[in-house]
Design a protein around this motif. Sequence first.
Motif, short mmCIF file in Angstrom:
data_model
loop_
_atom_site.label_atom_id
_atom_site.label_comp_id
_atom_site.label_asym_id
_atom_site.label_seq_id
_atom_site.Cartn_x
_atom_site.Cartn_y
_atom_site.Cartn_z
N SER A 157 -1.82 -0.11 -11.46
CA SER A 157 -2.31 -0.72 -10.22
C SER A 157 -1.21 -1.45 -9.45
CB SER A 157 -3.43 -1.72 -10.52
OG SER A 157 -4.54 -1.06 -11.08
N VAL A 158 -1.17 -1.22 -8.14
CA VAL A 158 -0.30 -1.96 -7.22
C VAL A 158 -1.13 -2.18 -5.95
CG1 VAL A 158 1.79 -0.86 -8.11
CG2 VAL A 158 0.68 0.10 -6.09
N THR A 159 -0.62 -2.98 -5.05
CA THR A 159 -1.28 -3.06 -3.76
C THR A 159 -0.44 -2.32 -2.72
OG1 THR A 159 -0.24 -5.20 -3.34
CG2 THR A 159 -2.48 -5.23 -4.20
N VAL A 160 -1.13 -1.63 -1.82
CA VAL A 160 -0.48 -1.00 -0.67
C VAL A 160 -1.13 -1.63 0.56
CG1 VAL A 160 -0.09 1.13 0.59
CG2 VAL A 160 -0.05 1.15 -1.91
N ASP A 161 -0.34 -2.33 1.33
CA ASP A 161 -0.86 -3.10 2.47
C ASP A 161 -2.05 -3.96 2.06
OD1 ASP A 161 1.13 -2.04 4.02
OD2 ASP A 161 -0.15 -0.59 5.07
N GLY A 162 -1.95 -4.54 0.90
CA GLY A 162 -2.97 -5.48 0.44
C GLY A 162 -4.15 -4.88 -0.28
N THR A 163 -4.27 -3.55 -0.27
CA THR A 163 -5.39 -2.90 -0.96
C THR A 163 -4.92 -2.42 -2.33
OG1 THR A 163 -6.31 -2.15 1.13
CG2 THR A 163 -7.06 -1.00 -0.83
N VAL A 164 -5.73 -2.73 -3.36
CA VAL A 164 -5.31 -2.34 -4.70
C VAL A 164 -5.60 -0.86 -4.91
CG1 VAL A 164 -7.48 -3.21 -5.69
CG2 VAL A 164 -5.51 -2.87 -7.17
N VAL A 165 -4.60 -0.15 -5.40
CA VAL A 165 -4.71 1.30 -5.63
C VAL A 165 -4.02 1.64 -6.95
CG1 VAL A 165 -4.69 1.84 -3.16
CG2 VAL A 165 -2.54 1.86 -4.45
N CYS A 166 -4.26 2.85 -7.44
CA CYS A 166 -3.51 3.37 -8.58
C CYS A 166 -2.25 4.02 -8.02
CB CYS A 166 -4.33 4.42 -9.33
SG CYS A 166 -5.70 3.73 -10.25
N SER A 167 -1.09 3.51 -8.43
CA SER A 167 0.14 4.08 -7.88
C SER A 167 0.39 5.50 -8.38
CB SER A 167 1.34 3.17 -8.16
OG SER A 167 1.53 2.99 -9.54
N CYS A 168 -0.33 5.92 -9.40
CA CYS A 168 -0.20 7.32 -9.86
C CYS A 168 -0.94 8.26 -8.92
CB CYS A 168 -0.69 7.48 -11.29
SG CYS A 168 -2.48 7.40 -11.48
N LEU A 169 -1.79 7.72 -8.06
CA LEU A 169 -2.53 8.56 -7.11
C LEU A 169 -1.99 8.44 -5.69
CD1 LEU A 169 -6.27 8.18 -8.25
CD2 LEU A 169 -4.61 9.92 -8.89
N VAL A 170 -0.77 7.92 -5.58
CA VAL A 170 -0.12 7.80 -4.27
C VAL A 170 1.23 8.52 -4.39
CG1 VAL A 170 0.84 6.18 -2.57
CG2 VAL A 170 -1.17 5.53 -3.92
N LEU A 171 1.54 9.34 -3.41
CA LEU A 171 2.86 9.96 -3.43
C LEU A 171 3.91 8.94 -3.02
CD1 LEU A 171 2.13 13.45 -1.80
CD2 LEU A 171 2.61 12.97 -4.23
N GLY A 172 5.07 9.06 -3.60
CA GLY A 172 6.16 8.17 -3.21
C GLY A 172 6.41 8.22 -1.72
N ALA A 173 6.29 9.43 -1.17
CA ALA A 173 6.55 9.61 0.26
C ALA A 173 5.58 8.83 1.13
CB ALA A 173 6.44 11.11 0.60
N GLU A 174 4.38 8.57 0.62
CA GLU A 174 3.38 7.84 1.40
C GLU A 174 3.74 6.38 1.57
OE1 GLU A 174 -0.89 8.83 0.68
OE2 GLU A 174 -0.07 9.79 -1.10
N ALA A 175 4.72 5.88 0.82
CA ALA A 175 5.07 4.47 0.89
C ALA A 175 5.83 4.11 2.15
CB ALA A 175 5.90 4.08 -0.34
N GLU A 176 6.24 5.12 2.91
CA GLU A 176 7.01 4.87 4.13
C GLU A 176 6.34 3.83 5.02
OE1 GLU A 176 10.00 6.17 5.18
OE2 GLU A 176 9.80 4.91 6.97
N GLY A 177 7.05 2.75 5.28
CA GLY A 177 6.56 1.73 6.19
C GLY A 177 5.47 0.83 5.63
N LYS A 178 5.15 0.97 4.36
CA LYS A 178 4.06 0.19 3.78
C LYS A 178 4.61 -1.06 3.09
CE LYS A 178 0.85 3.35 4.58
NZ LYS A 178 -0.21 3.13 5.54
N GLU A 179 3.68 -1.97 2.79
CA GLU A 179 4.02 -3.15 1.99
C GLU A 179 3.43 -2.94 0.60
OE1 GLU A 179 4.91 -6.57 3.05
OE2 GLU A 179 5.22 -6.15 5.19
#
Lengths: 157, 86, 284, 745
Positions: free
Chosen positions: A49-71
């Motif tokens: 679990s990590v947060t992406v723009d404040g929303t908690v998500v599973c980082s295994c279900l997010v592509l690295g490329a999707e992190a562009e411009g995110k917090e």
Amino acid sequence: MIHVTTTINGDETEFVCDPRETLLDVLRDRLSLTGAKEGCGTGDCGACSVTVDGTVVCSCLVLGAEAEGKEIGTVEGIATGEDLHPIQQKFLDHAALQCGICTPGILVATKALLEKHPDPTETQVRYWLAGNLCRCTGYDKIIRAVMDAAKDMRSAA
Amino acid sequence: MSQKHKIEVALWGGLKPFADGNDKVEVEAATTGQMLAAVIKKHPALEDHIEAGVSVAVNGRVIASSLTEPIPEGAEVVIIPQLKGG
Amino acid sequence: MQYQAPDSFDAAVTLLNAEQGMARVLAGGTDVLVQLRAGTVEPDLIVDIKRIPGVHDITAEDGGWRIGAAVSGVELNAHADLCADWPGVAEAHDLIGSTQVQGRATLTGNLCTASPAADSVPAMVAAGATARVQGSNGTRDVAVEAVGTGPFKVSLAQGEVITSIFLPARGANGGDAYLRFIPRTEMDIAVVGAAVSLTLDGDKVASARVSLGAVAPTVLLVEGAANAIIGTSLDDAAMDKLAATASAACNPISDKRGTVEFRTKIAGVLAKRAAKIAYDRAKG
Amino acid sequence: MAFDEAKKDFNLIGTRPARPDGIDKVTGRAQFGADKAAPGQLHAAILRSPHAHARIKSIDTSAAEKAKGVKGIVTRADFATGLKGEMWNKLENVMAGEKALYDGHAIAAVAATSALAAKDALKLIKVDFEVLDHVTNVDESMKDGAPVIREGAAGPSTPEGMHPNVVGFYSSGHGDVDAGFADADLVIEDTFTTEATHQGYIEPHACLAQMGKDGKGEVWCCTQGHFNVAKVCGHLLGTEASQIRVTASEIGGGFGGKTEVFIEPVALALAKKTNRPVKLVMSRSEVFRASGPTASASMDIKIGMKKDGTMTAGRGVFRLQGGAFPGAPGTFTAMCAFAPYALENVSQEAYDVMTNRPKQAAYRAPGSPMAAFAVESVVDELCNQLGLDPIEVRLKNASREGSKASFGINWPRIGLVECLEAAKAHPHYSTAIPENGGRGVSCGFWFNHGGETAVSLALAEDGTVSLSVGTPDIGGSRASMCMMAAEELGIKYDDIRTTIADTATLGYNEISHGSRVTYASGLATIEAARDTIKKLCKRAAAKWGIDEDAVYWEDGFAKPSGPNAGEFEPMSLAKIASKMGATGGPIVGHYEATPEGAGVSFAVHIVDAEVDKETGSTSVGRYTVIQDAGKAIHPSYVEGQFQGGAAQGIGWALNEEYIYGEDGRLQNAGFLDYRIPVASDLPMIDTVIVEVPNPGHPYGVRGVGETSICPPLAAIANAVSNAAGVRMKSLPMSPPRILKALDEA
């Protein structure tokens, strides 16, 4: 390879990654942020679990490329300097971890919970954390630690 | 090392066929190791089983693997399968 | 594999049409990334639609709600007015996965994965929702129940992509509900799902739609089950008939999640329970 | 070392300090198996059999070798030859030889410059399989005509004339069971089954290995026993354990499953071949398919009881399915089954049976939980039919000091009666059973273990202590070690740092298994501290110019032992340590032994459950664990063990199971469909720590980690059966099973 610029725990960060790499792969293998753990790789255990723009998500279900411009927020960013966050301290006080592999994910998820619901019921906590598997504790001490942290944080607020 | 003395050793049921049908073996020994060696000497067919690993209970205390534990006179001695755990 | 994040659906459609190999659209990614990880799907192109303007919006339209293709469960359930109109749809979507999955999972993705067990789909079918599809020949609206054609198969043509979901106007005296059966309290795929949407005329059911999940190759819209309760106030006889028609409509498989007998029976049980909740909601 | 009757007033023992590894674990700094990287490391991936049983006719790695980023590939040919017995079995499991024996069996492994490249290369390895008939069910596997997993695998105890898949047999008992049954007012006989489950540790197996031309290897891995990893790797690579230094990482759960060795020899073989560090991490599906789940079981139980609740006889036959290798814990199943009861007439036998499944591994009290499920279900049914209170009946028949155990020994001091009395007195037992609910009670038993243990305790000049133990910390044991060392030395808890030493630094330590760590490493820590104290007293005596026997140690100070010894200012540990270099050199205490006084542990669980009779869904209401801990060093971690064992037992009872398809493939190799309890499934789990001191430990410690999983299967089954009004005889009691039982009732 893809070039990505993002912000992790407040720090601007750049990396390159294969399009198939997940955010979890990137954090662990490219950025040495190994606090997020891979327990399943399929979004079933919450250890990543990590947060992406404040929303908690599973980082295994997010592509690295999707992190562009995110917090991005990880367990490494929860404490402030040497001061533990109240939920981290409560986990120690309540012996709410045994092996500790699920702890980073649970802390990230708990922090997001208490920011949204400062006064959760036990049932709310249990359902919020249902995606964070713990195999050691039977959850009892984890739930107590979260409830106690919520109480302290409310009175400190 | 204390003197060897007579010990009645109880076997688990499954070992009976390898001890000529007995579930008790009488041997002379002072330690767990001596006792097991004497049991094998008396019933050589038990060697494979004992070598595969056994534990010994002496007056209810389970000796998982030590061969040097003393066996007091008159002690209740039982051979049981070797114990380990998860 | 290539990753592209276009800034318009036109660009997305162009990318998808140009791809000679396998392409996958990435919305929430909670299914696509699992498939990638398991190696069950090895796309040559991933088109991430989340950077297209408007995909995170929920907008009022003709008394109903248009929901962007990338609206996550968290975003959907934060929309108080939508949740008040269509609590069953909101709850159904909220049941998918964990808190973490809710941060990503979308109605559109749930629909396009076309799992017979998808939680939000029966609720959308009962609600009479439509999907707006864009392709090289323009856009069209499709009933949600017409999207899935079989397990993990959809009726979309090559290069087509769903841009939004539309939930119609709820209207007065209406209510909906979705229930699923899972062995645990969370984190499972539905063994059976049942959704009911109805409107009342006084105490009597004026109109109803009943939809079942995980009991057939696709999510079912069961007209007979709706007819069983239309004109009734959910008396015992109507409820028994509802359960019987729901069970009779089932054509499930036995697998690691449940047996044919179990699924068939539970479909009836859940249809009744969902109807009761929808009825109470319609009563207000 | 015997229980120290005199030691009663503890300063630290029984308190709840924060664990020493806590801050690292709440900040993400703690390094687990997959968290370490080495410069220039390669990533490895393993090709696994898609077939349950197949002859490997050929393996063609040529295309994979040419793939981008690939640096080396190993197959069975890259491992030692000529192994026998247990080590041959281990090698065969780590890397298949002539046959793939189960879905997921390792066939080959690739090391490449990235994890993705290694995974991609697996697809280029061509394996020519001749698919063979398979069998995955224990009862089917014993039948004539069942596919033979391997000829000649049977152990010496196996009776003649049985199917070659039956590889072990155990029987024991005493008295005349038939006479006992004849004496009973009611006899119940039934058959019970349990499915294989997995320990479900959240951290997959992971390791980082290096091995140079000189044959010296280094391994970093998550394991319950790094000394054992060194031993197994030594054998499997055709070298010696001493050539391989293993460091135990933080371990993300084990529960018995990380007592086995699966991937470390593979990573070493690849490291040797490529001359690069190799990282190998299992995926979750690999963990399910190819590590060590529990045995599944099929069990026949017969028990006779008089109207007053006296049990007259018990008989059990246990068939345990252990996967494609010998070693299912049938013996323990049989020994534990009737252990809670002082029976005049008892007999038990067990069969270990091979199938085309992964080799079973220990899972918390291996073999005991299923035995308790079967026996305690019958006891519950007898109580129901005779109208007797389940705790009174258990008390009436309870094993106690001096009574003869079902497996032949006379019990030493044990705490079952105390647990049952505590259960009876607990408010939970006197509250009303919820409407539509049922209450279940069960006993459970496990032996516990001592094992080879070495500990070293070194003083620093500042008066702090570095304690080195060789048992990986799987449940907070570093806190307990610090407490025991500090208690003995009379210094602060925070002044002790406990480290899990690597295999080159400390004498051999057996695996962290058998609930042995707080008992055995704890005992060794106490003894090492006492050894240190002797040395400290000697330094003080030399300083004071008196006989060392005239100095004693109290609350952290060396003191003259009375007026005759002379008047001297007590000397603190820190003071002596500050001058140790000049007064005889470093002060290090140590202890090495195989302690043989592990005390057994009993537990009693009480649970209320409700069943939705329309859907077969169960919800667990109130849950109470009562267990004998001997002496709780750190009560929070004792409670944690109780709660964790109960939660795992609830999962085993209700939803967890290995599901194999007709094709012999595992259908649910992930946390989605292998359903371990989630937070919203469980209630708070109340605990009562009973303390009946173990005579074999100076503070009275008994192991606690395993016994806690023995009662819950039965306790839940009894609660569910009582709630549903129909006896549930097969686990897991998943909703379709409960609904089917209700329909058939």
